[in-house]
Design a protein around this motif. Structure first.
Motif, PDB file in Angstrom:
ATOM      1  N   LYS A 199       0.828  -1.216   0.000  1.00 14.84           N
ATOM      2  CA  LYS A 199       0.000   0.000   0.000  1.00 14.84           C
ATOM      3  C   LYS A 199       0.856   1.258   0.000  1.00 14.84           C
ATOM      4  O   LYS A 199       0.552   2.239  -0.693  1.00 14.84           O
ATOM      5  CB  LYS A 199      -0.952  -0.005   1.204  1.00 14.84           C
ATOM      6  N   GLU A 200       1.938   1.252   0.764  1.00 13.16           N
ATOM      7  CA  GLU A 200       2.817   2.418   0.796  1.00 13.16           C
ATOM      8  C   GLU A 200       3.471   2.663  -0.558  1.00 13.16           C
ATOM      9  O   GLU A 200       3.579   3.799  -1.021  1.00 13.16           O
ATOM     10  CB  GLU A 200       3.909   2.243   1.861  1.00 13.16           C
ATOM     11  N   SER A 203       1.009   4.083  -3.144  1.00 15.89           N
ATOM     12  CA  SER A 203       0.816   5.517  -2.913  1.00 15.89           C
ATOM     13  C   SER A 203       1.961   6.334  -3.502  1.00 15.89           C
ATOM     14  O   SER A 203       1.742   7.367  -4.153  1.00 15.89           O
ATOM     15  CB  SER A 203       0.687   5.784  -1.410  1.00 15.89           C
ATOM     16  N   ARG A 206       1.889   6.010  -7.440  1.00 14.50           N
ATOM     17  CA  ARG A 206       0.754   6.768  -7.965  1.00 14.50           C
ATOM     18  C   ARG A 206       1.055   8.261  -7.982  1.00 14.50           C
ATOM     19  O   ARG A 206       0.770   8.962  -8.959  1.00 14.50           O
ATOM     20  CB  ARG A 206      -0.502   6.500  -7.137  1.00 14.50           C
ATOM     21  N   GLY A 207       1.647   8.750  -6.907  1.00 18.64           N
ATOM     22  CA  GLY A 207       1.980  10.166  -6.852  1.00 18.64           C
ATOM     23  C   GLY A 207       3.045  10.548  -7.864  1.00 18.64           C
ATOM     24  O   GLY A 207       2.925  11.557  -8.576  1.00 18.64           O
ATOM     25  N   SER A 234      -5.276   1.517  -9.934  1.00 18.60           N
ATOM     26  CA  SER A 234      -4.397   1.517  -8.759  1.00 18.60           C
ATOM     27  C   SER A 234      -3.322   2.588  -8.837  1.00 18.60           C
ATOM     28  O   SER A 234      -3.018   3.236  -7.841  1.00 18.60           O
ATOM     29  CB  SER A 234      -3.747   0.140  -8.580  1.00 18.60           C
TER      30      SER A 234
END
Length: 422
Positions: A199-200, A203, A206-207, A234
């Motif tokens: 998950k980290e 993130s 994605r950024g 995602s």
């Protein structure tokens, strides 16, 4: 006449291959295809060792400002003089390979990514002295190159915006938008999935990609490569001008891996045409779009061996280039039905499966069908047809992969059964 050119075993630098006179199978038509389609962001997904990195290196050599045009002498793209005149050597190119962006923890992996971006930024040291950049711009550049000093604890916003900022600074200097090439984009996600910080990493990626590819007015176009087609939702959310090209797509189907004609010519060039049946049985069998494809890693390694030792037999080269963690996950999930299906595949039968071409990594373990999809997209299986109800007829592509199934995968099954009796 027998070729005296060296074979590029393990070399994925286009410039090195061309400058040092290695044998090269021409894939420069990909340049023409990308320019003509005009996509802003293109993602190519292919199994490992199918020429993704070499093609990305070729794109960098073609588009980058200051390129050596002689590298393309005699190649397909050189015939398109109008395209070369308009695009060759015209763009600042940011080339980021994420194949080494891994770690046991999120901090370790983030450190690797920041270091890789910092090292790429250091290639543009002239920006520190550019008359076109303001002092504030130069300070922004210095902050980006500081990433390679290991200062990964700095403001996360700097890391996330680094590729976008670098393309903006290059635009200010050149007056030309940047080309961004990101090779093995999914490696950080794969390693994060295996080590428990998925998950980290999603993130962060994605950024980083959102800034560089979605809201970047200084982007000419971008190309990404990877093994798995990670769900757009995602990490590519909101990216509109985005083309995904996978192993089932007809477009570009000959540009990754070797075609039958290319393999025949390669064998003839090294006076080993009589070995064609062996090479075909062992390394052919993949089906990309409308084209039958050989694994180039296998073919180059094998021809390099048999040109010196004509009696050498085929070997499994491709399978030894990975830890095969996703396949081991498949075995852990497999029940009796799946083991029977593996036996049918080894016997040469096809099995019909519903395949998902895109998913998030954290969906892979949800059911065994998702893992069949992973085996397909990563090159352990190929397909012969797609039925009307969208089921794929899956088969083992060639003798090399059959050996893997017979030896390694069956060994994992035995180990699983043995461990379950403890």
């Amino acid at each position: 006449m027998v070729s005296t050119l060296k074979l590029p075993v393990g070399i994925d630098s286009f410039e090195k291959i061309r400058r040092n006179k290695f044998y090269y199978i021409d894939k420069t038509k990909l340049i023409e295809q990308l320019v003509e389609t005009g996509g802003e962001v293109t993602l190519f997904t292919r199994p490992r060792r199918f020429g993704k990195t070499l093609n990305m290196s070729m794109l960098k050599s073609f588009f980058e400002v200051g390129t050596d045009e002689s590298l393309f002498d005699g190649l397909y793209i050189a015939q398109n003089k109008a395209l070369c005149e308009e695009h060759m050597g015209k763009y600042p190119v940011i080339f980021l390979s994420l194949k080494s962006a891994e770690g046991r923890s999120f901090d370790d992996a983030r450190y690797m990514i920041t270091e890789l971006i910092g090292m790429e930024a250091e290639k543009f040291k002239f920006l520190e002295h550019s008359e076109a950049l303001s002092e504030n711009d130069k300070d922004r550049y210095r902050a980006i190159i500081s990433l390679c000093d290991g200062k990964y604890t700095m403001d996360e916003q700097l890391l996330v915006s680094s590729l976008q900022s670098l393309s903006q600074l290059l635009f200010i200097h050149y007056g030309q938008k940047a080309v961004i090439l990101i090779d093995e984009y999914d490696v950080p996600l794969d390693k994060a999935f295996q080590n428990g910080y998925y998950k980290e990493m999603v993130s962060l990626i994605r950024g980083l990609f959102g800034k560089a590819l979605k809201t970047n007015e200084f982007l000419q176009f971008a190309v990404l490569t990877g093994c798995l087609r990670v769900s757009k939702e995602s990490i590519f959310t909101g990216l509109n001008n985005f083309e995904i090209n996978s192993i089932v797509d007809i477009a570009h189907d000959e540009q990754f891996g070797f075609t039958d004609d290319e393999v025949r010519k390669l064998l003839t060039d090294y006076d080993r045409a009589e070995r064609y049946p062996d090479v075909k049985e062992w390394y052919d069998g993949y089906h990309f779009g409308n084209t039958d494809i050989y694994c180039p890693w296998d073919v180059i390694n094998h021809v390099d061996r048999i040109k010196d030792d004509p009696m050498a037999g085929p070997e499994a080269y491709w399978i030894n280039t990975s830890g095969n963690e996703l396949v081991k996950r498949f075995i852990d999930k497999a029940g009796k039905t799946t083991r029977n299906e593996i036996e049918r595949l080894i016997a040469g039968e096809a099995i019909d499966k519903q395949i998902r071409l895109d998913m998030t990594y954290d969906e892979i373990d949800n059911n065994i069908d998702n893992l069949w999809s992973v085996l397909f997209t990563t090159g352990y299986l190929t397909y012969t047809k797609i039925s009307e109800n969208k089921k794929y007829s899956l088969v083992i592509p060639n003798n090399e992969i059959k050996e893997v199934f017979k030896l390694q995968i069956q060994e994992w099954f035995r180990n699983k059964i043995f461990s379950n009796t403890d």
